[in-house]
Enzyme design. Sequence first.
Site, PDB file in Angstrom:
ATOM      1  CB  CYS A 135      98.870 -38.241  -4.277  1.00 49.33           C
ATOM      2  SG  CYS A 135      97.654 -36.950  -4.081  1.00 49.33           S
ATOM      3  CG  ASP A 136      99.428 -41.861  -2.670  1.00 51.34           C
ATOM      4  OD1 ASP A 136     100.514 -41.245  -2.701  1.00 51.34           O
ATOM      5  OD2 ASP A 136      98.580 -41.693  -1.789  1.00 51.34           O
ATOM      6  CB  CYS A 185      95.217 -38.522  -3.165  1.00 51.00           C
ATOM      7  SG  CYS A 185      95.684 -37.437  -4.522  1.00 51.00           S
TER       8      CYS A 185
END
Length: 310
Positions: free
Chosen positions: A140-141, A137
Amino acid sequence: MSEHVKCLIIGSGPAGYTAAIYAARADLKPVVIAGSEPGGQLMTTTEVDNFPGYPNGIQGPEMMEDFRKQAERFGTDIRYSFVSSVDFSSKPYKVVIDEKQTILADAIIISTGATAKWLGIESEQRLRKLSGGVSACAVCDGFFFKGQDVAIVGGGDTAAEEATYLAKLCKKVYMIVRKDFLRASKAMQHRVETTSNIELLYNHETKEVLGEQGVSGAIFKNVKTGTERKVDITGFFVAIGHQPNTEIFKGKMDLDEQGYIKTVPGSSKTNVEGVFACGDVQDKHYRQAVTAAGSGCMAALDAERYLASK
Ligand code: NDP
Protein backbone atom coordinates in the site's frame (compact mmCIF):
# COMPACT_ATOMS: atom_id res chain seq x y z
CA MET A 1 -39.54 -11.98 19.60
CA SER A 2 -36.23 -12.11 17.75
CA GLU A 3 -35.76 -10.32 14.47
CA HIS A 4 -35.35 -12.72 11.52
CA VAL A 5 -33.29 -11.62 8.49
CA LYS A 6 -32.38 -13.34 5.24
CA CYS A 7 -28.78 -12.21 5.08
CA LEU A 8 -26.65 -10.90 7.92
CA ILE A 9 -23.23 -9.43 7.17
CA ILE A 10 -20.77 -9.16 10.04
CA GLY A 11 -18.10 -6.49 9.44
CA SER A 12 -17.94 -3.31 7.38
CA GLY A 13 -14.64 -3.14 5.50
CA PRO A 14 -14.38 -3.38 1.70
CA ALA A 15 -15.44 -7.06 1.82
CA GLY A 16 -18.52 -6.50 3.98
CA TYR A 17 -19.77 -3.43 2.09
CA THR A 18 -19.21 -5.07 -1.31
CA ALA A 19 -21.14 -8.12 -0.11
CA ALA A 20 -23.88 -5.71 1.03
CA ILE A 21 -24.06 -3.96 -2.37
CA TYR A 22 -24.50 -7.28 -4.17
CA ALA A 23 -26.86 -8.77 -1.58
CA ALA A 24 -29.04 -5.66 -1.53
CA ARG A 25 -29.27 -5.57 -5.31
CA ALA A 26 -30.31 -9.25 -5.19
CA ASP A 27 -33.12 -8.25 -2.81
CA LEU A 28 -31.70 -10.18 0.14
CA LYS A 29 -32.34 -7.11 2.35
CA PRO A 30 -28.96 -7.40 4.08
CA VAL A 31 -28.33 -6.15 7.57
CA VAL A 32 -24.70 -5.14 8.22
CA ILE A 33 -23.38 -5.21 11.76
CA ALA A 34 -20.59 -2.66 11.37
CA GLY A 35 -18.49 -3.80 14.34
CA SER A 36 -16.25 -1.91 16.72
CA GLU A 37 -14.26 -0.26 13.90
CA PRO A 38 -16.79 0.65 11.19
CA GLY A 39 -15.02 0.84 7.84
CA GLY A 40 -12.21 -1.47 8.96
CA GLN A 41 -8.48 -1.08 8.47
CA LEU A 42 -8.80 1.58 5.76
CA MET A 43 -10.16 4.02 8.33
CA THR A 44 -6.62 4.35 9.68
CA THR A 45 -4.99 4.64 6.26
CA THR A 46 -4.25 7.90 4.50
CA GLU A 47 -3.74 7.86 0.73
CA VAL A 48 -5.12 4.84 -1.17
CA ASP A 49 -3.53 4.90 -4.62
CA ASN A 50 -4.10 1.33 -5.76
CA PHE A 51 -7.88 0.92 -5.73
CA PRO A 52 -9.04 0.94 -9.36
CA GLY A 53 -11.49 3.69 -10.21
CA TYR A 54 -9.77 6.47 -8.27
CA PRO A 55 -7.26 7.87 -10.79
CA ASN A 56 -6.06 10.54 -8.37
CA GLY A 57 -6.06 8.31 -5.28
CA ILE A 58 -8.36 8.78 -2.31
CA GLN A 59 -8.10 8.94 1.48
CA GLY A 60 -8.97 5.60 3.14
CA PRO A 61 -11.83 6.98 5.30
CA GLU A 62 -13.32 8.82 2.30
CA MET A 63 -13.26 5.63 0.24
CA MET A 64 -15.04 3.70 2.98
CA GLU A 65 -17.65 6.46 3.15
CA ASP A 66 -18.24 5.88 -0.59
CA PHE A 67 -18.56 2.13 0.00
CA ARG A 68 -21.08 2.77 2.79
CA LYS A 69 -23.17 5.17 0.72
CA GLN A 70 -23.24 2.76 -2.21
CA ALA A 71 -24.41 -0.08 0.06
CA GLU A 72 -27.10 2.18 1.55
CA ARG A 73 -28.29 3.33 -1.88
CA PHE A 74 -29.67 -0.18 -2.47
CA GLY A 75 -31.32 -0.37 0.94
CA THR A 76 -28.67 -2.02 3.14
CA ASP A 77 -29.56 -1.67 6.81
CA ILE A 78 -26.31 -0.71 8.58
CA ARG A 79 -26.21 -1.03 12.37
CA TYR A 80 -23.39 0.45 14.43
CA SER A 81 -23.25 -2.47 16.83
CA PHE A 82 -20.98 -5.44 17.39
CA VAL A 83 -21.58 -9.16 17.46
CA SER A 84 -20.98 -10.65 20.89
CA SER A 85 -21.65 -14.31 20.08
CA VAL A 86 -22.93 -16.67 17.39
CA ASP A 87 -24.74 -19.98 17.50
CA PHE A 88 -24.51 -22.09 14.34
CA SER A 89 -25.84 -25.29 15.97
CA SER A 90 -29.32 -25.01 14.43
CA LYS A 91 -31.04 -23.06 11.67
CA PRO A 92 -31.85 -20.24 11.45
CA TYR A 93 -28.52 -19.23 12.95
CA LYS A 94 -28.50 -17.03 16.04
CA VAL A 95 -26.33 -13.94 16.36
CA VAL A 96 -26.29 -11.91 19.55
CA ILE A 97 -25.77 -8.18 19.05
CA ASP A 98 -24.32 -5.90 21.75
CA GLU A 99 -24.75 -8.74 24.27
CA LYS A 100 -28.51 -8.24 24.37
CA GLN A 101 -30.42 -8.52 21.10
CA THR A 102 -30.67 -11.79 19.13
CA ILE A 103 -30.98 -11.77 15.35
CA LEU A 104 -31.91 -14.95 13.47
CA ALA A 105 -30.34 -15.25 10.03
CA ASP A 106 -30.83 -17.66 7.12
CA ALA A 107 -27.42 -16.84 5.64
CA ILE A 108 -24.43 -15.16 7.23
CA ILE A 109 -21.47 -13.46 5.58
CA ILE A 110 -18.44 -12.99 7.83
CA SER A 111 -16.12 -10.11 6.91
CA THR A 112 -14.62 -9.20 10.26
CA GLY A 113 -11.13 -8.65 8.83
CA ALA A 114 -7.77 -8.90 10.50
CA THR A 115 -5.72 -6.55 12.61
CA ALA A 116 -2.05 -5.83 11.92
CA LYS A 117 0.23 -6.46 14.87
CA TRP A 118 2.44 -3.57 15.96
CA LEU A 119 5.57 -3.51 18.08
CA GLY A 120 3.74 -1.29 20.53
CA ILE A 121 6.58 1.12 21.26
CA GLU A 122 5.58 4.74 21.89
CA SER A 123 7.47 6.31 18.95
CA GLU A 124 6.03 3.79 16.48
CA GLN A 125 2.46 4.48 17.57
CA ARG A 126 2.92 8.28 17.74
CA LEU A 127 4.30 8.47 14.18
CA ARG A 128 1.72 5.97 12.92
CA LYS A 129 -1.11 8.16 14.21
CA LEU A 130 0.49 11.18 12.51
CA SER A 131 0.69 9.19 9.23
CA GLY A 132 4.35 10.04 9.47
CA GLY A 133 5.93 7.13 7.61
CA VAL A 134 5.03 4.16 9.81
CA SER A 135 3.09 1.48 7.94
CA ALA A 136 2.02 -2.16 8.19
CA CYS A 137 1.54 -2.57 4.43
CA ALA A 138 4.45 -2.22 2.02
CA VAL A 139 2.30 -2.88 -1.03
CA CYS A 140 0.00 0.00 0.00
CA ASP A 141 2.60 2.54 1.09
CA GLY A 142 5.96 1.53 -0.42
CA PHE A 143 5.39 3.77 -3.42
CA PHE A 144 5.64 6.88 -1.21
CA PHE A 145 9.25 5.95 -0.36
CA LYS A 146 10.59 5.57 -3.89
CA GLY A 147 14.36 6.09 -3.98
CA GLN A 148 14.57 6.44 -0.18
CA ASP A 149 15.98 4.32 2.65
CA VAL A 150 13.48 2.33 4.75
CA ALA A 151 13.40 -0.43 7.37
CA ILE A 152 11.07 -3.38 7.75
CA VAL A 153 10.67 -5.41 10.94
CA GLY A 154 9.89 -9.14 10.87
CA GLY A 155 11.34 -12.42 9.71
CA GLY A 156 8.34 -14.28 8.31
CA ASP A 157 7.06 -14.68 4.76
CA THR A 158 5.24 -11.35 4.81
CA ALA A 159 8.33 -9.42 5.92
CA ALA A 160 10.50 -11.24 3.37
CA GLU A 161 8.01 -10.66 0.56
CA GLU A 162 7.55 -7.01 1.50
CA ALA A 163 11.32 -6.45 1.89
CA THR A 164 11.90 -7.64 -1.68
CA TYR A 165 8.96 -5.54 -2.87
CA LEU A 166 10.41 -2.47 -1.16
CA ALA A 167 13.90 -3.25 -2.49
CA LYS A 168 12.59 -2.71 -6.03
CA LEU A 169 11.35 0.78 -5.14
CA CYS A 170 13.71 2.00 -2.46
CA LYS A 171 17.41 2.73 -2.40
CA LYS A 172 18.09 0.62 0.67
CA VAL A 173 16.02 -1.67 2.89
CA TYR A 174 17.09 -2.65 6.41
CA MET A 175 15.37 -5.87 7.46
CA ILE A 176 15.21 -6.18 11.23
CA VAL A 177 14.95 -9.76 12.54
CA ARG A 178 14.80 -10.43 16.25
CA LYS A 179 16.26 -13.96 16.07
CA ASP A 180 19.36 -15.21 14.27
CA PHE A 181 17.30 -16.82 11.51
CA LEU A 182 14.38 -16.06 9.23
CA ARG A 183 11.10 -17.87 9.74
CA ALA A 184 10.22 -17.31 6.07
CA SER A 185 10.26 -20.18 3.56
CA LYS A 186 13.62 -21.21 2.10
CA ALA A 187 12.74 -19.69 -1.26
CA MET A 188 11.91 -16.33 0.34
CA GLN A 189 15.04 -16.46 2.50
CA HIS A 190 17.10 -16.95 -0.62
CA ARG A 191 15.45 -13.99 -2.35
CA VAL A 192 16.08 -11.71 0.61
CA GLU A 193 19.68 -12.82 1.04
CA THR A 194 20.50 -12.35 -2.63
CA THR A 195 18.92 -8.91 -3.02
CA SER A 196 21.85 -6.52 -2.94
CA ASN A 197 20.07 -3.50 -1.42
CA ILE A 198 18.57 -5.43 1.53
CA GLU A 199 20.72 -5.39 4.65
CA LEU A 200 19.68 -8.03 7.17
CA LEU A 201 20.14 -7.13 10.82
CA TYR A 202 19.72 -10.41 12.73
CA ASN A 203 19.31 -10.42 16.51
CA HIS A 204 18.09 -6.83 16.41
CA GLU A 205 15.14 -5.19 18.09
CA THR A 206 13.73 -1.72 17.53
CA LYS A 207 14.54 0.61 20.38
CA GLU A 208 13.05 3.77 18.93
CA VAL A 209 11.69 5.24 15.72
CA LEU A 210 13.09 8.75 15.36
CA GLY A 211 11.34 11.86 14.04
CA GLU A 212 8.88 14.54 15.14
CA GLN A 213 6.30 14.82 12.32
CA GLY A 214 7.73 12.09 10.08
CA VAL A 215 10.22 9.23 10.35
CA SER A 216 13.83 10.42 10.11
CA GLY A 217 15.63 7.36 11.48
CA ALA A 218 15.52 4.47 13.92
CA ILE A 219 17.68 2.96 16.63
CA PHE A 220 18.08 -0.82 16.57
CA LYS A 221 19.68 -2.80 19.37
CA ASN A 222 21.62 -6.01 18.98
CA VAL A 223 20.08 -8.26 21.64
CA LYS A 224 23.21 -10.42 21.87
CA THR A 225 25.85 -7.71 22.24
CA GLY A 226 23.76 -4.77 23.46
CA THR A 227 25.24 -2.58 20.71
CA GLU A 228 22.93 0.08 19.33
CA ARG A 229 22.88 1.20 15.72
CA LYS A 230 21.21 4.34 14.39
CA VAL A 231 20.14 4.36 10.74
CA ASP A 232 18.69 7.19 8.67
CA ILE A 233 15.39 6.12 7.15
CA THR A 234 12.17 7.85 6.08
CA GLY A 235 9.87 4.80 6.15
CA PHE A 236 9.38 2.26 8.93
CA PHE A 237 7.43 -0.86 7.99
CA VAL A 238 6.16 -3.45 10.45
CA ALA A 239 5.44 -6.96 9.16
CA ILE A 240 5.22 -9.09 12.29
CA GLY A 241 1.92 -10.78 11.48
CA HIS A 242 -1.80 -10.15 11.54
CA GLN A 243 -4.46 -11.34 13.92
CA PRO A 244 -7.67 -12.45 12.20
CA ASN A 245 -10.74 -11.16 14.03
CA THR A 246 -12.26 -14.56 14.73
CA GLU A 247 -12.45 -14.73 18.53
CA ILE A 248 -16.26 -15.16 18.48
CA PHE A 249 -16.05 -17.99 15.90
CA LYS A 250 -13.61 -20.21 17.80
CA GLY A 251 -15.16 -23.65 18.27
CA LYS A 252 -18.10 -22.69 16.03
CA MET A 253 -16.48 -23.32 12.62
CA ASP A 254 -13.24 -24.51 11.04
CA LEU A 255 -10.33 -22.10 11.50
CA ASP A 256 -6.75 -22.75 10.46
CA GLU A 257 -3.88 -22.95 12.94
CA GLN A 258 -3.49 -19.14 12.89
CA GLY A 259 -7.20 -18.53 13.41
CA TYR A 260 -8.18 -17.61 9.83
CA ILE A 261 -11.56 -18.95 8.65
CA LYS A 262 -11.12 -21.86 6.26
CA THR A 263 -13.01 -21.52 2.99
CA VAL A 264 -13.48 -23.98 0.16
CA PRO A 265 -10.90 -22.91 -2.46
CA GLY A 266 -12.44 -20.83 -5.23
CA SER A 267 -15.50 -19.96 -3.14
CA SER A 268 -16.49 -18.21 0.07
CA LYS A 269 -18.09 -21.32 1.59
CA THR A 270 -17.08 -22.31 5.09
CA ASN A 271 -17.67 -25.70 6.69
CA VAL A 272 -21.00 -24.38 8.07
CA GLU A 273 -23.74 -24.51 5.46
CA GLY A 274 -25.08 -21.02 4.74
CA VAL A 275 -22.15 -19.25 6.41
CA PHE A 276 -19.71 -17.55 4.05
CA ALA A 277 -16.45 -15.69 4.69
CA CYS A 278 -14.71 -12.99 2.69
CA GLY A 279 -11.90 -10.46 3.02
CA ASP A 280 -8.91 -10.60 5.33
CA VAL A 281 -10.61 -12.86 7.88
CA GLN A 282 -10.03 -15.73 5.43
CA ASP A 283 -7.07 -14.37 3.44
CA LYS A 284 -3.55 -14.18 4.81
CA HIS A 285 -1.89 -13.90 1.41
CA TYR A 286 -3.20 -10.87 -0.49
CA ARG A 287 -4.79 -8.57 2.13
CA GLN A 288 -5.67 -5.83 -0.34
CA ALA A 289 -8.82 -3.71 -0.38
CA VAL A 290 -9.52 -4.75 -3.95
CA THR A 291 -9.12 -8.48 -3.27
CA ALA A 292 -11.30 -8.12 -0.16
CA ALA A 293 -13.97 -6.35 -2.22
CA GLY A 294 -13.79 -9.08 -4.87
CA SER A 295 -14.24 -11.81 -2.30
CA GLY A 296 -17.17 -9.84 -0.80
CA CYS A 297 -18.88 -10.06 -4.17
CA MET A 298 -18.21 -13.83 -4.23
CA ALA A 299 -19.74 -14.24 -0.76
CA ALA A 300 -22.93 -12.38 -1.71
CA LEU A 301 -23.32 -14.46 -4.88
CA ASP A 302 -22.70 -17.67 -2.90
CA ALA A 303 -25.26 -16.58 -0.27
CA GLU A 304 -27.81 -15.68 -2.93
CA ARG A 305 -27.42 -19.09 -4.61
CA TYR A 306 -27.62 -20.86 -1.27
CA LEU A 307 -30.82 -19.05 -0.30
CA ALA A 308 -32.34 -19.65 -3.74
CA SER A 309 -31.65 -23.37 -3.38
CA LYS A 310 -33.52 -23.58 -0.08
P1 NDP B 1 4.55 -14.90 10.89
O1 NDP B 1 3.83 -15.07 12.18
O2 NDP B 1 4.87 -16.08 10.07
O3 NDP B 1 5.95 -14.16 11.16
C1 NDP B 1 6.01 -13.06 12.00
C2 NDP B 1 7.46 -12.60 12.07
O4 NDP B 1 7.50 -11.42 12.86
C3 NDP B 1 8.39 -13.61 12.73
O5 NDP B 1 9.65 -13.56 12.13
C4 NDP B 1 8.44 -13.13 14.16
O6 NDP B 1 9.66 -13.42 14.81
C5 NDP B 1 8.37 -11.63 13.97
N1 NDP B 1 7.85 -10.95 15.14
C6 NDP B 1 6.69 -11.21 15.80
N2 NDP B 1 6.53 -10.35 16.82
C7 NDP B 1 7.61 -9.53 16.80
C8 NDP B 1 8.04 -8.44 17.58
N3 NDP B 1 7.28 -8.00 18.61
N4 NDP B 1 9.21 -7.85 17.29
C9 NDP B 1 9.95 -8.27 16.25
N5 NDP B 1 9.62 -9.30 15.46
C10 NDP B 1 8.46 -9.92 15.72
O7 NDP B 1 3.66 -13.81 10.07
P2 NDP B 1 3.61 -13.51 8.52
O8 NDP B 1 2.67 -12.36 8.38
O9 NDP B 1 4.94 -13.35 7.95
O10 NDP B 1 2.92 -14.79 7.88
C11 NDP B 1 1.66 -15.27 8.34
C12 NDP B 1 1.33 -16.55 7.59
O11 NDP B 1 1.06 -16.26 6.22
C13 NDP B 1 2.47 -17.57 7.59
O12 NDP B 1 1.95 -18.86 7.64
C14 NDP B 1 3.14 -17.34 6.26
O13 NDP B 1 3.84 -18.49 5.80
C15 NDP B 1 1.93 -17.01 5.38
N6 NDP B 1 2.33 -16.18 4.23
C16 NDP B 1 2.61 -16.81 3.07
C17 NDP B 1 3.00 -16.09 1.96
C18 NDP B 1 3.29 -16.83 0.72
O14 NDP B 1 3.23 -18.03 0.71
N7 NDP B 1 3.58 -16.13 -0.36
C19 NDP B 1 3.13 -14.63 2.00
C20 NDP B 1 2.83 -14.06 3.28
C21 NDP B 1 2.45 -14.83 4.34
P3 NDP B 1 9.99 -14.89 15.40
O15 NDP B 1 10.32 -15.72 14.21
O16 NDP B 1 11.13 -14.57 16.29
O17 NDP B 1 8.77 -15.33 16.12
